[in-house]
Design a protein around this motif. Structure first.
Motif, PDB file in Angstrom:
ATOM      1  N   GLN A 195       0.806  -1.217   0.000  1.00 27.69           N
ATOM      2  CA  GLN A 195       0.000   0.000   0.000  1.00 27.69           C
ATOM      3  C   GLN A 195       0.849   1.282   0.000  1.00 27.69           C
ATOM      4  O   GLN A 195       0.343   2.354  -0.298  1.00 27.69           O
ATOM      5  N   LYS A 225       0.880   3.421  -3.216  1.00 32.72           N
ATOM      6  CA  LYS A 225      -0.387   4.142  -3.399  1.00 32.72           C
ATOM      7  C   LYS A 225      -0.441   5.387  -2.519  1.00 32.72           C
ATOM      8  O   LYS A 225      -0.894   6.449  -2.945  1.00 32.72           O
ATOM      9  N   VAL A 226       0.014   5.235  -1.275  1.00 27.43           N
ATOM     10  CA  VAL A 226       0.022   6.378  -0.362  1.00 27.43           C
ATOM     11  C   VAL A 226       0.952   7.465  -0.892  1.00 27.43           C
ATOM     12  O   VAL A 226       0.610   8.655  -0.889  1.00 27.43           O
ATOM     13  N   ASN A 270       1.836   8.003  -3.975  1.00 25.55           N
ATOM     14  CA  ASN A 270       1.240   8.610  -5.164  1.00 25.55           C
ATOM     15  C   ASN A 270       0.192   9.653  -4.788  1.00 25.55           C
ATOM     16  O   ASN A 270       0.110  10.721  -5.393  1.00 25.55           O
ATOM     17  N   ARG A 271      -0.627   9.312  -3.801  1.00 25.24           N
ATOM     18  CA  ARG A 271      -1.666  10.253  -3.394  1.00 25.24           C
ATOM     19  C   ARG A 271      -1.067  11.499  -2.750  1.00 25.24           C
ATOM     20  O   ARG A 271      -1.557  12.623  -2.965  1.00 25.24           O
ATOM     21  N   GLN A 297       1.834  12.702  -3.506  1.00 22.69           N
ATOM     22  CA  GLN A 297       2.410  13.473  -4.603  1.00 22.69           C
ATOM     23  C   GLN A 297       1.337  14.267  -5.346  1.00 22.69           C
ATOM     24  O   GLN A 297       1.544  15.443  -5.696  1.00 22.69           O
ATOM     25  N   LEU A 298       0.186  13.637  -5.604  1.00 18.57           N
ATOM     26  CA  LEU A 298      -0.899  14.340  -6.288  1.00 18.57           C
ATOM     27  C   LEU A 298      -1.372  15.534  -5.469  1.00 18.57           C
ATOM     28  O   LEU A 298      -1.625  16.616  -6.015  1.00 18.57           O
ATOM     29  N   LEU A 299      -1.490  15.356  -4.166  1.00 14.91           N
ATOM     30  CA  LEU A 299      -1.895  16.460  -3.298  1.00 14.91           C
ATOM     31  C   LEU A 299      -0.841  17.565  -3.305  1.00 14.91           C
ATOM     32  O   LEU A 299      -1.169  18.759  -3.365  1.00 14.91           O
ATOM     33  N   HIS A 325      -0.467   7.441 -14.408  1.00 14.39           N
ATOM     34  CA  HIS A 325      -0.138   8.205 -13.207  1.00 14.39           C
ATOM     35  C   HIS A 325       0.510   9.534 -13.568  1.00 14.39           C
ATOM     36  O   HIS A 325       0.209  10.564 -12.949  1.00 14.39           O
ATOM     37  N   SER A 358      -2.946  17.361 -11.920  1.00 10.08           N
ATOM     38  CA  SER A 358      -3.177  17.801 -10.546  1.00 10.08           C
ATOM     39  C   SER A 358      -2.683  19.222 -10.322  1.00 10.08           C
ATOM     40  O   SER A 358      -3.377  20.049  -9.712  1.00 10.08           O
TER      41      SER A 358
END
Length: 507
Positions: free
Chosen positions: A4, A7-8, A10-11, A13-15, A58, A65
């Motif tokens: 996981q 995924k964390v 990546n999220r 980074q998007l934020l 991605h 983003s």
């Protein structure tokens, strides 16, 4: 649970990219915003470059983003016009802002693709800048264009504004993107990145040595009237009448050579105005020798396209025929309804939202003074001054030389937001590109006088009722940008990308 962690990350980074995009937009409002945006873009390239090893999906979402954060913050004032003024349901208004921001972010995402495509190229910075220029040009004409919130206008407070008279705002964009990439590669290529940045920053002052326009005639006395009327008055006949009375009396109280009132100062159709109003203004102009310019709702007789009304600037000169300019570049949904979207307009109450479009070759506005040659003004209404290449084309192709520019605007639609400051910077960029002074007469602000170098010479505070009095020097001549338009910077960008693609295939 280790699976996981990616995924964390990546999220997060998007934020981070969303927040960086919002900060990038907010930096434009600061006094040295054009400088501050360069290292902020460097941080964004660093985050995007980290996504190069991941799936294309991605990378695409990551590049979207930061664009979404940038445009949501930069365009949130659209919510005010839809919800506060138009009466649209708040959730639908929020969705409209995010939809527009997402559409604009798509262009930023396309522009950022060269980081992934040319990641191993020694000229990756030039290729990123070239791709960004072409995508920004695309943004200026797809679906009639919406190039608002580009990187160029912040350069009126940045290091690269001096190139605008030569190659226009797109050249400023090119240098901003390139410089931010050179700053990024400093961590690995100190000598190459450092020397190239030092050279370009040392070279910039030289671009200011040449002046392509020169003063013409004696300075012109002007008065710009800012009524500060709430947009809600357009739904109230008594309120509209009070607004008409104010601008009528304010113009007749002036003694300037040129008196300018904002867009839709008289916000009733021309044929419905109080009896004798326009005739009395003509009599005043004849007696005072003042030239008047103000916004009205124009009305056409038996229009072939069914569009009866236009967004019009009406000019009245001493003992001269009435001048009119109908807005040519209309705002989608605000001033004309694209085919298939009438349902959207019905969701909120905005009258006169399907205007007729004015011709692109309308004559300039003549301003006459006793004993002196006429001065000609290029008129724009509201966001027409966003489109630098269209204005340059009008100046280039006109049979009369333009000596100054006049923009009349009503931004009461957008309340106490950053929209007026954003449009002021766009007007400053237009003055830089053309080498001509500019007058901005607005309803709620920012009413201002700009010099031929884009500097603000005088302005009124926002949301105040008043008159800005100033002396304005007219100019004559054409900058290289007016003569050539965007052709040179677009050609350079295309050649660079062709070179990059050829090299990519060889290696």
């Amino acid at each position: 649970m280790d699976w996981q962690l990616p995924k964390v990350r990546n999220r997060i980074q998007l934020l981070a990219l969303f927040v960086l995009g919002a900060i990038l937009a907010g930096a434009a409002e600061l006094p040295f915003g054009g400088w501050i945006q360069i290292p902020l873009l460097t941080l964004i390239w660093w985050q995007l470059h980290k996504s190069n090893q991941q799936a294309f999906k991605h990378y695409f979402v990551a590049s979207m983003s930061f664009g979404l954060g940038y445009f949501v913050l930069g365009l949130w004032w659209i919510y005010i016009s839809l919800h506060d003024i138009g009466g649209m349901y708040w959730l639908l208004s929020v969705a409209a802002v995010f939809l527009l921001a997402g559409g604009m972010a798509l262009f930023f995402s396309l522009a950022s693709l060269s980081i992934r495509i040319f990641k191993d190229s020694p000229i990756s910075g030039l290729l990123l800048a070239a791709n960004w220029v072409l995508v920004e040009w695309l943004r200026s004409w797809v679906l009639t264009g919406f190039p608002w919130m580009g990187l160029a206008e912040s350069q009126v407070n940045g290091p690269f504004g001096a190139v605008a008279p030569y190659l226009g705002g797109l050249a400023c964009t090119f240098l901003v993107v390139w410089a931010s990439w050179q700053l990024y590669i400093l961590r690995k290529q100190v000598r190459v990145g450092g020397i190239s940045l030092l050279c370009i920053f040392l070279l910039m002052p030289a671009f200011s040595w040449w002046q392509f326009t020169k003063p013409q005639g004696e300075p012109l006395s002007v008065e710009l009237i800012q009524g500060n009327f709430a947009q809600s008055l357009i739904f109230n006949p008594d309120g509209v009448f009070r607004q008409i009375q104010f601008y009528d009396q304010a113009m007749k109280s002036s003694h300037a050579d040129l008196i300018v009132s904002p867009e839709t100062a008289f916000s009733w159709p021309e044929t419905n105005l109080p009896s004798g109003l326009l005739d009395s203004l003509q009599v005043f102009s004849n007696q005072s020798q003042s030239t008047l310019l103000f916004g009205i709702i124009g009305r056409r007789q038996n229009p072939p396209d069914g569009r009866e009304f236009s967004n019009r600037a009406l000019g009245i000169g001493p003992n001269a025929p009435t001048y009119q300019y109908d807005k040519s570049h209309l705002v989608p949904f605000g001033e004309f309804i694209p085919p298939g979207f009438h349902w959207f307009i019905k969701a909120f109450s905005v009258p006169l939202s399907d205007f007729a479009r004015g011709a692109t070759d309308q004559a300039f506005f003549p301003i006459t003074r006793s004993g002196q040659d006429p001065i000609y003004a290029a008129i724009t209404i509201c966001y027409e001054d966003v489109f630098g290449s269209e204005l340059a084309s009008r100046l280039r192709e006109s049979n009369k030389p333009a000596n100054l520019m006049i923009n009349i605007t009503n931004l009461a639609w957008f309340g106490a937001s950053q929209a007026p400051a954003q449009q002021l910077r766009l007007s400053q960029l237009r003055s830089l590109e053309t080498g001509l002074p500019a007058l901005r007469a607005t309803n709620t602000g920012i009413t201002a006088v700009l010099g031929p170098d884009g500097k603000v010479l005088a302005q009124l505070p926002e949301f105040t009722q008043g008159t800005l009095t100033a002396k304005v020097q007219a100019y004559s001549g054409k900058t290289p940008y007016v003569a050539w338009g965007n052709t040179p910077i677009l050609s350079i960008s295309c050649l660079l990308l062709i070179l990059g693609l050829i090299r990519q295939k060889r290696f």
